[in-house]
Design a protein around this motif. Structure first.
Motif, PDB file in Angstrom:
ATOM      1  N   PRO A 109      87.345  89.943  36.816  1.00 22.76           N
ATOM      2  CA  PRO A 109      86.467  88.859  36.333  1.00 22.76           C
ATOM      3  C   PRO A 109      85.256  89.384  35.558  1.00 22.76           C
ATOM      4  O   PRO A 109      84.871  88.809  34.535  1.00 22.76           O
ATOM      5  N   LEU A 110      84.651  90.474  36.030  1.00 22.02           N
ATOM      6  CA  LEU A 110      83.514  91.053  35.313  1.00 22.02           C
ATOM      7  C   LEU A 110      83.943  91.624  33.973  1.00 22.02           C
ATOM      8  O   LEU A 110      83.274  91.431  32.949  1.00 22.02           O
ATOM      9  N   ASN A 111      85.077  92.344  33.954  1.00 22.34           N
ATOM     10  CA  ASN A 111      85.527  92.968  32.717  1.00 22.34           C
ATOM     11  C   ASN A 111      85.958  91.946  31.678  1.00 22.34           C
ATOM     12  O   ASN A 111      85.787  92.157  30.475  1.00 22.34           O
ATOM     13  N   LEU A 112      86.519  90.837  32.125  1.00 23.03           N
ATOM     14  CA  LEU A 112      86.900  89.777  31.185  1.00 23.03           C
ATOM     15  C   LEU A 112      85.681  89.158  30.510  1.00 23.03           C
ATOM     16  O   LEU A 112      85.782  88.589  29.418  1.00 23.03           O
ATOM     17  N   ARG A 113      84.543  89.287  31.155  1.00 25.96           N
ATOM     18  CA  ARG A 113      83.291  88.796  30.556  1.00 25.96           C
ATOM     19  C   ARG A 113      82.609  89.876  29.719  1.00 25.96           C
ATOM     20  O   ARG A 113      81.495  89.692  29.244  1.00 25.96           O
ATOM     21  N   GLY A 114      83.293  91.022  29.516  1.00 27.56           N
ATOM     22  CA  GLY A 114      82.765  92.079  28.667  1.00 27.56           C
ATOM     23  C   GLY A 114      81.786  93.002  29.335  1.00 27.56           C
ATOM     24  O   GLY A 114      81.002  93.684  28.664  1.00 27.56           O
ATOM     25  N   TYR A 115      81.832  93.074  30.661  1.00 28.63           N
ATOM     26  CA  TYR A 115      80.825  93.851  31.389  1.00 28.63           C
ATOM     27  C   TYR A 115      80.896  95.342  31.066  1.00 28.63           C
ATOM     28  O   TYR A 115      79.882  95.963  30.769  1.00 28.63           O
ATOM     29  N   ASN A 116      82.076  95.943  31.135  1.00 21.61           N
ATOM     30  CA  ASN A 116      82.205  97.380  30.872  1.00 21.61           C
ATOM     31  C   ASN A 116      82.648  97.694  29.452  1.00 21.61           C
ATOM     32  O   ASN A 116      82.286  98.734  28.905  1.00 21.61           O
ATOM     33  N   TYR A 117      83.442  96.790  28.862  1.00 20.25           N
ATOM     34  CA  TYR A 117      83.985  97.028  27.532  1.00 20.25           C
ATOM     35  C   TYR A 117      83.735  95.776  26.685  1.00 20.25           C
ATOM     36  O   TYR A 117      84.649  94.980  26.474  1.00 20.25           O
ATOM     37  N   PRO A 118      82.520  95.583  26.208  1.00 22.50           N
ATOM     38  CA  PRO A 118      82.168  94.325  25.532  1.00 22.50           C
ATOM     39  C   PRO A 118      83.018  94.013  24.304  1.00 22.50           C
ATOM     40  O   PRO A 118      83.217  92.844  23.975  1.00 22.50           O
ATOM     41  N   ASP A 119      83.540  95.041  23.629  1.00 19.61           N
ATOM     42  CA  ASP A 119      84.349  94.802  22.435  1.00 19.61           C
ATOM     43  C   ASP A 119      85.829  94.611  22.739  1.00 19.61           C
ATOM     44  O   ASP A 119      86.584  94.153  21.874  1.00 19.61           O
ATOM     45  N   HIS A 120      86.251  94.975  23.954  1.00 23.00           N
ATOM     46  CA  HIS A 120      87.672  94.899  24.311  1.00 23.00           C
ATOM     47  C   HIS A 120      87.843  94.426  25.757  1.00 23.00           C
ATOM     48  O   HIS A 120      88.321  95.176  26.607  1.00 23.00           O
ATOM     49  N   PRO A 121      87.449  93.203  26.074  1.00 24.88           N
ATOM     50  CA  PRO A 121      87.534  92.747  27.470  1.00 24.88           C
ATOM     51  C   PRO A 121      88.955  92.714  28.019  1.00 24.88           C
ATOM     52  O   PRO A 121      89.157  92.965  29.208  1.00 24.88           O
ATOM     53  N   VAL A 122      89.949  92.426  27.164  1.00 23.96           N
ATOM     54  CA  VAL A 122      91.330  92.363  27.646  1.00 23.96           C
ATOM     55  C   VAL A 122      91.922  93.757  27.786  1.00 23.96           C
ATOM     56  O   VAL A 122      92.521  94.097  28.816  1.00 23.96           O
ATOM     57  N   LEU A 123      91.763  94.587  26.765  1.00 25.90           N
ATOM     58  CA  LEU A 123      92.266  95.960  26.851  1.00 25.90           C
ATOM     59  C   LEU A 123      91.585  96.715  27.987  1.00 25.90           C
ATOM     60  O   LEU A 123      92.176  97.613  28.601  1.00 25.90           O
ATOM     61  N   GLY A 124      90.351  96.336  28.291  1.00 28.10           N
ATOM     62  CA  GLY A 124      89.634  96.960  29.396  1.00 28.10           C
ATOM     63  C   GLY A 124      90.308  96.748  30.741  1.00 28.10           C
ATOM     64  O   GLY A 124      90.096  97.531  31.669  1.00 28.10           O
ATOM     65  N   LEU A 125      91.148  95.711  30.831  1.00 23.85           N
ATOM     66  CA  LEU A 125      91.872  95.469  32.074  1.00 23.85           C
ATOM     67  C   LEU A 125      92.884  96.573  32.352  1.00 23.85           C
ATOM     68  O   LEU A 125      93.297  96.771  33.496  1.00 23.85           O
ATOM     69  N   VAL A 126      93.284  97.285  31.311  1.00 23.05           N
ATOM     70  CA  VAL A 126      94.190  98.420  31.471  1.00 23.05           C
ATOM     71  C   VAL A 126      93.398  99.709  31.696  1.00 23.05           C
ATOM     72  O   VAL A 126      93.769 100.553  32.511  1.00 23.05           O
ATOM     73  N   ILE A 127      92.284  99.844  30.996  1.00 24.10           N
ATOM     74  CA  ILE A 127      91.494 101.079  31.055  1.00 24.10           C
ATOM     75  C   ILE A 127      90.764 101.219  32.389  1.00 24.10           C
ATOM     76  O   ILE A 127      90.755 102.297  32.999  1.00 24.10           O
ATOM     77  N   PHE A 128      90.161 100.125  32.854  1.00 19.14           N
ATOM     78  CA  PHE A 128      89.314 100.226  34.042  1.00 19.14           C
ATOM     79  C   PHE A 128      90.057 100.694  35.294  1.00 19.14           C
ATOM     80  O   PHE A 128      89.530 101.541  36.035  1.00 19.14           O
TER      81      PHE A 128
END
Length: 218
Positions: free
Chosen positions: A111-130
């Motif tokens: 939920p935090l990453n989808l709001r751009g918390y860690n990867y503001p330019d890639h909230p969806v791709l961040g779901l794989v990276i995090f």
């Protein structure tokens, strides 16, 4: 001391991220902090003032102090992850337990990453990276908890990750580079964090865990 490792580890990790970003041509850190300050300022505001070079003495000290203040706050989360779940999930196989806990921990942050918390330019791709970064941190935090016999070391390491690692990489790269690559939980961080994890695993540092009685097989 393992507590010193927990407290200071993000500093060399950030240094490696900076070196790799420059060497690979991915990004150049802005040591003046002008880009980061401009990106954080309200739209239409005047350019941020030039900061004195002494800021690079004060900032690390400040983040180290913030880490100590934040450690009790992170105790509750670490008690749940490293103090409870990681000890009971695949309790006889500590490496797999760390991987499984890291995956769950990563999804818990969705939920935090989808709001751009860690990867503001890639909230969806961040779901794989995090989750990959979370697995590496789970190995390191679990190792610290095991070697010290206390959840406080993992709490300190978690606080250091946030207060030192995430803050420094954001200040150095925000506004001029993609945090998916150069953030403390970005792709480049996998190299230094992965090297630490490889040493932990290959030297058998995760062995010697005694599962809680309720988690042992009869």
């Amino acid at each position: 001391s393992y507590y010193l490792v927990a407290w200071l580890l993000p500093l060399p990790v950030v240094a490696v991220i900076v070196i790799l970003a420059v060497a690979l041509g991915i990004a150049r850190p802005d040591f003046t902090l002008q880009q980061a300050l401009a990106s954080l300022a309200p739209t239409g505001s005047s350019p941020p003032p030039e900061l004195p070079s002494v800021i690079w003495i004060l900032l690390p000290i400040q983040f180290l102090i913030v880490t100590l203040i934040a450690t009790p706050i992170l105790w509750g989360e670490e008690f749940g992850w490293r103090g409870y779940l990681q000890l009971r999930l695949l309790s006889e196989r500590p490496l797999l337990a760390a991987i499984a806990t890291g995956l769950i921990w990563g999804v818990w942050h969705y939920p935090l990453n989808l709001r751009g918390y860690n990867y503001p330019d890639h909230p969806v791709l961040g779901l794989v990276i995090f989750p990959v970064s979370a697995i590496l941190l789970s190995i390191i935090f679990g190792w610290l908890r095991l070697r010290t016999g206390s959840i406080w070391s993992a709490s300190l390491a978690h606080a250091a990750t946030n207060a030192e690692g995430a803050s420094l990489t954001a200040l150095l790269f925000l506004g001029g580079a993609d945090l998916l690559w150069v953030g403390y939980l970005g792709v480049l961080s996998w190299i230094p964090l992965g090297a630490v994890c490889a040493w932990i695993v290959l030297t058998g540092q995760l062995k010697g865990e005694t599962p809680p009685k309720e988690a042992q097989k009869p």
